[in-house]
Design a protein around this motif. Structure first.
Motif, mmCIF file in Angstrom:
data_model
loop_
_atom_site.group_PDB
_atom_site.id
_atom_site.type_symbol
_atom_site.label_atom_id
_atom_site.label_comp_id
_atom_site.label_asym_id
_atom_site.label_seq_id
_atom_site.Cartn_x
_atom_site.Cartn_y
_atom_site.Cartn_z
ATOM 1 N N THR A 62 0.851 -1.183 0.000
ATOM 2 C CA THR A 62 0.000 0.000 0.000
ATOM 3 C C THR A 62 0.892 1.239 0.000
ATOM 4 O OG1 THR A 62 -0.105 0.188 2.405
ATOM 5 C CG2 THR A 62 -1.744 -1.235 1.324
ATOM 6 N N ILE A 63 0.337 2.363 -0.443
ATOM 7 C CA ILE A 63 1.106 3.601 -0.466
ATOM 8 C C ILE A 63 1.476 4.031 0.951
ATOM 9 C CG2 ILE A 63 -0.975 5.047 -0.490
ATOM 10 C CD1 ILE A 63 0.600 7.028 -2.250
ATOM 11 N N GLU A 64 0.618 3.720 1.930
ATOM 12 C CA GLU A 64 0.922 4.064 3.316
ATOM 13 C C GLU A 64 2.151 3.301 3.814
ATOM 14 O OE1 GLU A 64 -3.242 4.963 2.372
ATOM 15 O OE2 GLU A 64 -2.078 3.087 2.247
ATOM 16 N N THR A 65 2.228 2.020 3.444
ATOM 17 C CA THR A 65 3.380 1.209 3.853
ATOM 18 C C THR A 65 4.665 1.727 3.211
ATOM 19 O OG1 THR A 65 2.011 -0.762 4.159
ATOM 20 C CG2 THR A 65 4.368 -1.116 3.854
ATOM 21 N N VAL A 66 4.587 2.072 1.938
ATOM 22 C CA VAL A 66 5.767 2.609 1.234
ATOM 23 C C VAL A 66 6.224 3.905 1.885
ATOM 24 C CG1 VAL A 66 6.561 3.634 -0.930
ATOM 25 C CG2 VAL A 66 5.269 1.498 -0.955
ATOM 26 N N SER A 67 5.296 4.790 2.194
ATOM 27 C CA SER A 67 5.646 6.062 2.826
ATOM 28 C C SER A 67 6.296 5.845 4.185
ATOM 29 C CB SER A 67 4.395 6.939 2.971
ATOM 30 O OG SER A 67 3.905 7.315 1.697
ATOM 31 N N ARG A 68 5.779 4.894 4.957
ATOM 32 C CA ARG A 68 6.372 4.600 6.279
ATOM 33 C C ARG A 68 7.798 4.090 6.123
ATOM 34 N NH1 ARG A 68 1.166 2.533 7.620
ATOM 35 N NH2 ARG A 68 1.865 0.421 7.113
ATOM 36 N N GLN A 69 8.042 3.251 5.118
ATOM 37 C CA GLN A 69 9.387 2.711 4.933
ATOM 38 C C GLN A 69 10.361 3.791 4.487
ATOM 39 O OE1 GLN A 69 10.413 -0.232 5.919
ATOM 40 N NE2 GLN A 69 8.313 -0.657 6.599
ATOM 41 N N PHE A 70 9.916 4.707 3.624
ATOM 42 C CA PHE A 70 10.776 5.824 3.233
ATOM 43 C C PHE A 70 11.125 6.671 4.460
ATOM 44 C CE2 PHE A 70 9.649 5.400 -1.349
ATOM 45 C CZ PHE A 70 10.915 5.597 -1.879
ATOM 46 N N THR A 71 10.135 6.951 5.290
ATOM 47 C CA THR A 71 10.370 7.743 6.498
ATOM 48 C C THR A 71 11.333 7.025 7.436
ATOM 49 O OG1 THR A 71 8.170 8.747 6.338
ATOM 50 C CG2 THR A 71 9.258 8.824 8.478
ATOM 51 N N LYS A 72 11.166 5.723 7.563
ATOM 52 C CA LYS A 72 12.048 4.925 8.429
ATOM 53 C C LYS A 72 13.495 4.981 7.934
ATOM 54 C CE LYS A 72 12.370 0.246 10.401
ATOM 55 N NZ LYS A 72 13.708 -0.154 9.922
ATOM 56 N N PHE A 73 13.707 4.760 6.638
ATOM 57 C CA PHE A 73 15.059 4.822 6.082
ATOM 58 C C PHE A 73 15.665 6.213 6.262
ATOM 59 C CE2 PHE A 73 14.211 1.205 2.828
ATOM 60 C CZ PHE A 73 14.612 0.262 3.762
ATOM 61 N N ARG A 74 14.846 7.250 6.086
ATOM 62 C CA ARG A 74 15.348 8.614 6.246
ATOM 63 C C ARG A 74 15.717 8.884 7.702
ATOM 64 N NH1 ARG A 74 10.853 12.886 6.077
ATOM 65 N NH2 ARG A 74 10.716 12.009 8.188
ATOM 66 N N ASP A 75 14.841 8.531 8.624
ATOM 67 C CA ASP A 75 15.069 8.814 10.046
ATOM 68 C C ASP A 75 16.254 8.022 10.598
ATOM 69 O OD1 ASP A 75 12.933 10.494 9.900
ATOM 70 O OD2 ASP A 75 11.528 9.174 10.961
ATOM 71 N N GLU A 76 16.524 6.865 10.031
ATOM 72 C CA GLU A 76 17.646 6.037 10.489
ATOM 73 C C GLU A 76 18.945 6.390 9.772
ATOM 74 O OE1 GLU A 76 16.355 2.021 9.970
ATOM 75 O OE2 GLU A 76 15.048 2.049 11.747
ATOM 76 N N GLY A 77 18.907 7.391 8.903
ATOM 77 C CA GLY A 77 20.124 7.828 8.231
ATOM 78 C C GLY A 77 20.588 6.914 7.118
ATOM 79 N N VAL A 78 19.690 6.098 6.601
ATOM 80 C CA VAL A 78 20.042 5.189 5.506
ATOM 81 C C VAL A 78 20.016 5.924 4.173
ATOM 82 C CG1 VAL A 78 19.420 3.057 4.299
ATOM 83 C CG2 VAL A 78 19.165 3.208 6.788
ATOM 84 N N ILE A 79 19.042 6.814 4.002
ATOM 85 C CA ILE A 79 18.931 7.618 2.790
ATOM 86 C C ILE A 79 18.650 9.065 3.158
ATOM 87 C CG2 ILE A 79 18.084 5.693 1.385
ATOM 88 C CD1 ILE A 79 15.263 6.919 1.633
ATOM 89 N N MET A 80 18.872 9.948 2.206
ATOM 90 C CA MET A 80 18.453 11.340 2.326
ATOM 91 C C MET A 80 17.492 11.621 1.178
ATOM 92 S SD MET A 80 20.746 14.846 2.502
ATOM 93 C CE MET A 80 21.475 14.599 0.864
ATOM 94 N N ILE A 81 16.413 12.307 1.461
ATOM 95 C CA ILE A 81 15.420 12.635 0.449
ATOM 96 C C ILE A 81 15.434 14.136 0.217
ATOM 97 C CG2 ILE A 81 12.989 12.484 -0.196
ATOM 98 C CD1 ILE A 81 12.695 10.186 1.797
ATOM 99 N N SER A 82 15.686 14.537 -1.027
ATOM 100 C CA SER A 82 15.720 15.959 -1.386
ATOM 101 C C SER A 82 14.609 16.233 -2.386
ATOM 102 C CB SER A 82 17.068 16.331 -1.997
ATOM 103 O OG SER A 82 18.133 15.954 -1.148
ATOM 104 N N GLY A 83 13.841 17.293 -2.132
ATOM 105 C CA GLY A 83 12.737 17.592 -3.030
ATOM 106 C C GLY A 83 11.722 16.473 -3.007
ATOM 107 N N ARG A 84 11.116 16.225 -4.148
ATOM 108 C CA ARG A 84 10.072 15.205 -4.204
ATOM 109 C C ARG A 84 10.629 13.818 -4.452
ATOM 110 N NH1 ARG A 84 5.315 16.661 -8.137
ATOM 111 N NH2 ARG A 84 4.526 14.790 -7.111
#
Length: 257
Positions: free
Chosen positions: A219-241
Motif C-alpha cells: 500500500t502507499i501508506e506502507t511505502v511512505s512509512r518505509q521511506f520515512t524509516k530509512f530517512r530517520d535512520e540515516g540510511v537515505i536522504m530525500i531531497s525535493g520530491r
C-alpha cells in the motif's frame, strides 16, 4: 525526425522525416550514448549502418504510451534516455507494473504478433524504434544480434524469477531496499559541474509513491512509512520530491540479500 501518428497501435504508421533538420537524426547510431551497452553493441560499423537504416529515433512525453497490451506488436525499441514502465491490467481493471526499462534496455517482443504488456514513458524519454517485422528480418540475417537478443531474453527471465522471490518472500522493508538499489544502479544523476561523471549514490526516483507501491505489491501508506524509516535512520536522504541519496548502502544491501 521520425514520429508515429497518435492513432491506435493497429493503425499507427511510421512517418519519415521531411526536412533537412529531421534527416540529421538518421545518423543517430553513430552518436548514440548507449550504443556500447544496447542490444546492438556487438555489431560492427557496417551492421550498425544497416540497422540505422531501418530505425528511427522517437521522443516521448511523460505518460505517452509506446506499446499497448494485447494490441498488434508493431514496434520494438531500445531505450536511449528516460525510464519506461511495463504494465498489465488485472482482471478487475487495476494496473500492475511488471518492471521498468532504463537506458540501453530493449523493449517489445520480436517474433510475437501481440504485445504482452503496455509500455509507457514515466518522464521524458527517447527511444530508438524499429518496425517489428523489419527488425525480425535483420535478426535472421545477423547472428551476433540474434545471440545478443537471446542473452537479453534469458537475463529478463532471471530478473522475473528474482522479482517473484522478492514479492513472495521479502517483507516491505526488504522490497523497498531492493528497489532503491536497482534504481540507483540504473538511473544515477550527473555530478554537479561535470555532465560526464555520475554519482552512483544519488538518483532520481522515476515513479511516484503510488507507482512504487504497485510495483512492490504494497500500500502507499506502507511505502511512505518505509521511506520515512530509512530517512530517520540515516540510511537515505530525500531531497525535493524524488531525489534520493544513499547514505548507508551496506544497510540496503543487507536487507536486499
Amino acid at each position: 525526425m521520425a514520429n508515429i501518428s497518435e492513432r491506435s497501435p493497429d493503425e499507427a504508421v511510421l512517418v519519415l522525416p521531411e526536412t533537412a533538420e529531421q534527416r540529421k537524426d538518421l545518423n543517430f547510431c553513430q552518436a548514440c550514448s548507449v550504443r556500447n551497452r544496447a542490444i546492438c553493441a556487438d555489431l560492427d560499423d557496417h551492421e550498425v549502418e544497416l540497422l540505422n537504416g531501418i530505425g528511427r529515433r522517437r521522443h516521448l512525453d511523460p505518460g505517452e504510451t509506446l506499446l499497448w497490451e494485447g494490441e498488434e506488436a508493431i514496434f520494438v525499441a531500445n531505450v536511449v534516455s528516460g525510464v519506461m514502465k511495463l504494465s498489465t491490467q488485472t482482471s478487475d481493471g487495476r494496473e500492475q507494473i511488471l518492471g521498468l526499462a532504463y537506458p540501453s534496455d530493449f523493449i517489445g517482443r520480436p517474433f510475437t504478433e501481440t504485445s504482452p504488456y503496455s509500455v509507457e514513458a514515466l518522464g521524458e524519454a527517447v527511444v530508438c524504434i524499429f518496425r517489428r517485422l523489419d527488425f525480425e528480418r535483420f535478426v535472421h540475417e545477423h547472428a551476433r544480434l540474434e545471440h545478443k537478443l537471446l542473452e537479453r531474453t534469458l537475463s529478463e527471465l532471471d530478473k522475473t524469477r528474482r522479482w517473484m522471490l522478492l514479492l513472495g518472500r521479502f517483507n516491505a522493508e526488504e522490497r523497498l531496499a531492493t528497489l532503491l538499489l536497482e534504481v540507483a544502479s540504473r538511473n544515477t544523476l550527473p555530478i554537479d559541474g561535470n555532465a560526464g561523471q555520475f554519482d552512483d549514490e544519488q538518483f532520481e526516483l522515476p515513479m511516484s509513491r503510488q507507482q512504487i507501491a504497485d510495483v512492490l505489491g504494497l500500500t502507499i501508506e506502507t511505502v511512505s512509512r518505509q521511506f520515512t524509516k530509512f530517512r530517520d535512520e540515516g540510511v537515505i536522504m530525500i531531497s525535493g520530491r524524488r531525489t534520493i541519496t544513499i547514505l548507508r548502502r551496506d544497510v540496503l544491501e543487507a536487507l536486499a540479500t
